[in-house]
Every structure is written in structure tokens, then in C-alpha cells.
Design a protein around this motif. Structure first.
Motif, PDB file in Angstrom:
ATOM      1  N   GLY A 117      93.642  81.532  47.467  1.00 57.04           N
ATOM      2  CA  GLY A 117      94.254  81.199  46.181  1.00 57.04           C
ATOM      3  C   GLY A 117      93.296  81.409  45.015  1.00 57.04           C
ATOM      4  O   GLY A 117      93.678  81.941  43.975  1.00 57.04           O
ATOM      5  N   GLU A 118      92.056  80.987  45.190  1.00 50.89           N
ATOM      6  CA  GLU A 118      91.059  81.184  44.135  1.00 50.89           C
ATOM      7  C   GLU A 118      90.802  82.665  43.893  1.00 50.89           C
ATOM      8  O   GLU A 118      90.704  83.118  42.759  1.00 50.89           O
ATOM      9  N   PHE A 119      90.732  83.436  44.984  1.00 50.12           N
ATOM     10  CA  PHE A 119      90.502  84.873  44.863  1.00 50.12           C
ATOM     11  C   PHE A 119      91.661  85.557  44.141  1.00 50.12           C
ATOM     12  O   PHE A 119      91.461  86.380  43.251  1.00 50.12           O
ATOM     13  N   LEU A 120      92.905  85.202  44.497  1.00 53.90           N
ATOM     14  CA  LEU A 120      94.070  85.797  43.852  1.00 53.90           C
ATOM     15  C   LEU A 120      94.139  85.433  42.373  1.00 53.90           C
ATOM     16  O   LEU A 120      94.472  86.267  41.532  1.00 53.90           O
ATOM     17  N   GLU A 121      93.830  84.190  42.060  1.00 53.89           N
ATOM     18  CA  GLU A 121      93.823  83.745  40.661  1.00 53.89           C
ATOM     19  C   GLU A 121      92.778  84.516  39.868  1.00 53.89           C
ATOM     20  O   GLU A 121      93.025  84.955  38.744  1.00 53.89           O
ATOM     21  N   MET A 122      91.617  84.705  40.461  1.00 54.07           N
ATOM     22  CA  MET A 122      90.544  85.433  39.797  1.00 54.07           C
ATOM     23  C   MET A 122      90.947  86.891  39.564  1.00 54.07           C
ATOM     24  O   MET A 122      90.738  87.439  38.481  1.00 54.07           O
ATOM     25  N   THR A 123      91.566  87.534  40.550  1.00 55.24           N
ATOM     26  CA  THR A 123      91.973  88.930  40.380  1.00 55.24           C
ATOM     27  C   THR A 123      93.081  89.074  39.342  1.00 55.24           C
ATOM     28  O   THR A 123      93.112  90.056  38.599  1.00 55.24           O
ATOM     29  N   LYS A 124      93.981  88.096  39.250  1.00 52.97           N
ATOM     30  CA  LYS A 124      95.020  88.131  38.215  1.00 52.97           C
ATOM     31  C   LYS A 124      94.400  88.093  36.823  1.00 52.97           C
ATOM     32  O   LYS A 124      94.799  88.835  35.941  1.00 52.97           O
ATOM     33  N   GLU A 125      93.434  87.213  36.635  1.00 51.36           N
ATOM     34  CA  GLU A 125      92.800  87.088  35.322  1.00 51.36           C
ATOM     35  C   GLU A 125      92.008  88.337  34.966  1.00 51.36           C
ATOM     36  O   GLU A 125      92.032  88.791  33.822  1.00 51.36           O
ATOM     37  N   VAL A 126      91.330  88.913  35.932  1.00 48.66           N
ATOM     38  CA  VAL A 126      90.569  90.137  35.685  1.00 48.66           C
ATOM     39  C   VAL A 126      91.527  91.273  35.345  1.00 48.66           C
ATOM     40  O   VAL A 126      91.284  92.046  34.407  1.00 48.66           O
ATOM     41  N   THR A 127      92.638  91.370  36.062  1.00 45.74           N
ATOM     42  CA  THR A 127      93.624  92.415  35.799  1.00 45.74           C
ATOM     43  C   THR A 127      94.210  92.272  34.401  1.00 45.74           C
ATOM     44  O   THR A 127      94.369  93.254  33.685  1.00 45.74           O
ATOM     45  N   LYS A 128      94.526  91.047  34.008  1.00 45.01           N
ATOM     46  CA  LYS A 128      95.058  90.806  32.662  1.00 45.01           C
ATOM     47  C   LYS A 128      94.071  91.237  31.594  1.00 45.01           C
ATOM     48  O   LYS A 128      94.448  91.870  30.609  1.00 45.01           O
ATOM     49  N   SER A 129      92.807  90.906  31.769  1.00 42.53           N
ATOM     50  CA  SER A 129      91.813  91.260  30.751  1.00 42.53           C
ATOM     51  C   SER A 129      91.593  92.769  30.691  1.00 42.53           C
ATOM     52  O   SER A 129      91.458  93.338  29.612  1.00 42.53           O
ATOM     53  N   VAL A 130      91.605  93.442  31.833  1.00 42.94           N
ATOM     54  CA  VAL A 130      91.435  94.896  31.848  1.00 42.94           C
ATOM     55  C   VAL A 130      92.627  95.574  31.184  1.00 42.94           C
ATOM     56  O   VAL A 130      92.468  96.508  30.397  1.00 42.94           O
ATOM     57  N   LEU A 131      93.844  95.113  31.468  1.00 40.19           N
ATOM     58  CA  LEU A 131      95.037  95.700  30.865  1.00 40.19           C
ATOM     59  C   LEU A 131      95.074  95.479  29.366  1.00 40.19           C
ATOM     60  O   LEU A 131      95.446  96.370  28.608  1.00 40.19           O
ATOM     61  N   SER A 132      94.681  94.291  28.911  1.00 37.96           N
ATOM     62  CA  SER A 132      94.690  94.032  27.473  1.00 37.96           C
ATOM     63  C   SER A 132      93.649  94.892  26.758  1.00 37.96           C
ATOM     64  O   SER A 132      93.884  95.365  25.650  1.00 37.96           O
ATOM     65  N   GLU A 133      92.504  95.137  27.398  1.00 41.39           N
ATOM     66  CA  GLU A 133      91.494  96.012  26.800  1.00 41.39           C
ATOM     67  C   GLU A 133      91.983  97.445  26.735  1.00 41.39           C
ATOM     68  O   GLU A 133      91.775  98.132  25.744  1.00 41.39           O
ATOM     69  N   SER A 134      92.663  97.912  27.777  1.00 43.16           N
ATOM     70  CA  SER A 134      93.147  99.297  27.777  1.00 43.16           C
ATOM     71  C   SER A 134      94.255  99.479  26.748  1.00 43.16           C
ATOM     72  O   SER A 134      94.348 100.526  26.116  1.00 43.16           O
ATOM     73  N   GLU A 135      95.105  98.467  26.545  1.00 48.29           N
ATOM     74  CA  GLU A 135      96.143  98.544  25.524  1.00 48.29           C
ATOM     75  C   GLU A 135      95.527  98.577  24.138  1.00 48.29           C
ATOM     76  O   GLU A 135      95.998  99.283  23.254  1.00 48.29           O
ATOM     77  N   ALA A 136      94.463  97.824  23.929  1.00 48.75           N
ATOM     78  CA  ALA A 136      93.782  97.830  22.638  1.00 48.75           C
ATOM     79  C   ALA A 136      93.152  99.195  22.376  1.00 48.75           C
ATOM     80  O   ALA A 136      93.185  99.693  21.250  1.00 48.75           O
ATOM     81  N   ASN A 137      92.608  99.816  23.405  1.00 44.77           N
ATOM     82  CA  ASN A 137      92.002 101.136  23.249  1.00 44.77           C
ATOM     83  C   ASN A 137      93.049 102.204  22.978  1.00 44.77           C
ATOM     84  O   ASN A 137      92.786 103.162  22.265  1.00 44.77           O
ATOM     85  N   LYS A 138      94.243 102.072  23.549  1.00 44.58           N
ATOM     86  CA  LYS A 138      95.298 103.043  23.322  1.00 44.58           C
ATOM     87  C   LYS A 138      95.798 102.996  21.886  1.00 44.58           C
ATOM     88  O   LYS A 138      96.200 104.002  21.344  1.00 44.58           O
ATOM     89  N   SER A 139      95.796 101.828  21.284  1.00 44.87           N
ATOM     90  CA  SER A 139      96.306 101.700  19.933  1.00 44.87           C
ATOM     91  C   SER A 139      95.352 102.284  18.897  1.00 44.87           C
ATOM     92  O   SER A 139      95.770 102.608  17.802  1.00 44.87           O
TER      93      SER A 139
END
Length: 103
Positions: A22-44
């Protein structure tokens, strides 16, 4: 009954084998969210190339060929020039290349 999710406080120095699934899955979700938000910011953000050297690098040709292409006026919508300063909107230029048959 409402169960509140308790977010585990994971130290960055904690080895992976000490985490529960559960801790590992939670950590990967948060990392994925931060990576996606950074890539969206770079696309704009717009990407610009500067000068004939930037245009020649994009096209993979010599500077004299890039100058000839610029002078033809086919891509004037993507190229801005103020005096000696030349600015090329990379995305717009590529979009125009896809639309027009250039030889």
C-alpha cells in the motif's frame, strides 16, 4: 463507517523492501502525478528557435539553405523578424510543414 486514508509518512531514505504494498502504491501514484503535472506544464510553454542557425538545426540543413527557405515566405506565419533578430515558433513551423508540400 468512514475510513480516512492515513497517508504514510515515508522517509526518502527508507529502503523499498521496508515498504508495504500500500505504501509503495501510494508513493508511485504521487510520483506519477508530479511527473504528469510537470510534463503538462512543459507542453504549455512555447518553444522558440533563434536565428538562421536555429532554423537550420531544426531542418537539418545548411544555414544558406535555411536562409533560402525563409526568403521564400512559405513559413512567414511561424517566423518573426525584428531587424536582425529572427525568432521561429517551432510548433507553428512544424505544423505548417505538415500542411504544405515543400520541395
Amino acid at each position: 463507517m468512514n475510513k480516512e486514508k492515513n497517508k504514510p509518512n515515508i522517509d526518502m531514505d527508507t529502503p523499498l523492501f521496508h515498504l508495504s504494498i500500500g505504501e509503495f502504491l501510494e508513493m508511485t501514484k504521487e510520483v506519477t502525478k508530479s511527473v504528469l503535472s510537470e510534463s503538462e506544464a512543459n507542453k504549455s510553454e512555447k518553444t522558440y528557435l533563434y536565428g538562421l542557425a536555429g532554423l537550420s538545426k531544426l531542418l537539418g540543413c545548411s544555414i544558406s539553405t535555411a536562409s533560402r527557405i525563409k526568403k521564400e515566405g512559405i513559413f512567414d506565419e511561424a517566423i518573426f523578424q525584428q531587424g536582425k533578430l529572427i525568432i521561429i515558433d517551432k510548433e507553428k513551423f512544424i505544423e505548417l510543414m505538415k500542411q504544405k508540400k515543400y520541395k
